[in-house]
Design an enzyme around this catalytic site. Structure first.
Site, PDB file in Angstrom:
ATOM      1  N   LYS A 130       0.824  -1.209   0.000  1.00 34.30           N
ATOM      2  CA  LYS A 130       0.000   0.000   0.000  1.00 34.30           C
ATOM      3  C   LYS A 130       0.861   1.262   0.000  1.00 34.30           C
ATOM      4  O   LYS A 130       2.050   1.245   0.300  1.00 34.30           O
ATOM      5  CB  LYS A 130      -0.957  -0.037   1.181  1.00 34.30           C
ATOM      6  CG  LYS A 130      -1.968  -1.183   1.073  1.00 34.30           C
ATOM      7  CD  LYS A 130      -3.361  -0.747   1.411  1.00 34.30           C
ATOM      8  CE  LYS A 130      -4.378  -1.814   1.026  1.00 34.30           C
ATOM      9  NZ  LYS A 130      -5.557  -1.780   1.902  1.00 34.30           N
ATOM     10  N   ARG A 132      -3.628  -9.936   4.474  1.00 36.52           N
ATOM     11  CA  ARG A 132      -3.921 -10.002   3.036  1.00 36.52           C
ATOM     12  C   ARG A 132      -2.683  -9.539   2.286  1.00 36.52           C
ATOM     13  O   ARG A 132      -2.293  -8.375   2.382  1.00 36.52           O
ATOM     14  CB  ARG A 132      -5.123  -9.105   2.716  1.00 36.52           C
ATOM     15  CG  ARG A 132      -5.614  -9.146   1.267  1.00 36.52           C
ATOM     16  CD  ARG A 132      -6.862  -8.283   1.139  1.00 36.52           C
ATOM     17  NE  ARG A 132      -7.440  -8.352  -0.194  1.00 36.52           N
ATOM     18  CZ  ARG A 132      -7.091  -7.571  -1.213  1.00 36.52           C
ATOM     19  NH1 ARG A 132      -6.151  -6.631  -1.042  1.00 36.52           N
ATOM     20  NH2 ARG A 132      -7.675  -7.698  -2.387  1.00 36.52           N
TER      21      ARG A 132
END
Length: 298
Positions: A228, A262
């Protein structure tokens, strides 16, 4: 609502997880041409299925299939999302016992995915579709409740919070309450604070630093930190160079109580998770023979 005391042992799909002693690795499989990470590398049906089965072979506990990116982009109709996702779910379910989740905020897609073999719906919209709870309640599927704000895929206002952790917790508690009121048992709910979703880098770092406060809600807590932007901005790394940062962020979340992570890079993530479990005393080493030979015990 008060703190929740849901069971930490769950049967999800064809597998059982004891979240007191296990951290599940969720592999990301994007059946999209415009994924921020793989740029469409697994858009083709055969590649998506192969990537999912390889992830399972590499140790992933479940695979998360997405047919629409979270961010802005070209419109994807419900029919197109179904066409992208359902064949992947069916092929994986026929070939593996790996848990299958589907990343969707559309109840109609969730309904079809569950019928095809998915046992988790990963709703990153925070129940934007009012039918989502009804669909989950009518099934045996687990539901991931994620903090995000506003209409999916639409332009969002600049994120501003007084205390981002406090506000995210309030949101998640509200969504848990809605799901339970709609007939979904606590034992089928998972929460995710939503790193980078309508949050800037400082906000996402604060979520990570105080992750144990989300765990205190009392439900298995998912950390979706892989690759991210808060990682890239924190260590000045472009996409494709964020593996070490992703593993560091995931490890901190695990130490603070995350029980599902994840991740894109499955093999490295599985190794990091299993090592972290061993350090925390959640699992025994595969081997424990170093310096145990009689000739060395002098």
């Amino acid at each position: 609502m008060t703190d929740i005391a849901a069971s930490r042992v769950r049967r999800i799909g064809k597998r059982t997880f004891d979240f007191e002693r296990t951290v599940a690795v969720m592999a990301v499989i994007n059946r999209t041409p415009d994924s921020f990470y793989d740029k469409g590398a697994t858009f083709a049906l055969d590649r998506a299925v192969a990537a999912a089965l390889t992830a399972a072979d590499d140790g992933a506990d479940w695979v998360d299939i997405g047919g629409v990116p979270f961010g802005r982009g070209p419109v994807v109709t419900v029919e197109e999302e179904i066409a992208r996702v359902i064949p992947v779910v069916e092929a994986i379910a026929a070939a593996s016992t790996v848990v299958i989740s589907v990343d969707t905020n559309v109840a109609a897609v969730a309904e079809r995915a569950i019928a095809a073999g998915a046992s988790v719906i990963n709703d990153t919209s925070g129940l934007w579709d009012p039918r989502m709870v009804e669909v989950i309640a009518a099934s045996d599927a687990n539901l991931v409740l994620t903090h995000s704000v506003g209409q999916p895929r639409a332009e969002k206002p600049r994120p501003e919070y007084g205390d981002v952790v406090v506000e995210v917790i309030a949101f998640l508690r509200d969504r848990v309450g809605r799901a339970v009121a709609g007939g979904v048992p606590l034992e089928r709910l998972i929460v995710d604070p939503g790193h980078d979703l309508n949050k800037n880098t400082v906000h996402s770092l604060e979520l990570t630093r105080r992750f144990e406060e989300f765990v205190a809600i009392g439900l298995p807590t998912l950390a979706a930190v892989s690759n991210k932007d808060f990682i890239g901005e924190s260590i000045d790394r472009e996409q494709g160079q964020r593996l070490a940062g992703s593993l560091a962020a995931a490890t901190v979340c695990i130490v603070k109580g995350a029980r599902i992570i994840r991740m894109h890079d499955v093999r490295a993530s599985v190794d990091a998770v299993r090592m972290t479990e061993a350090i925390l005393g959640m699992r025994q080493p595969v081997h424990a023979i170093h310096n145990t030979h009689p000739e060395l015990n002098v």
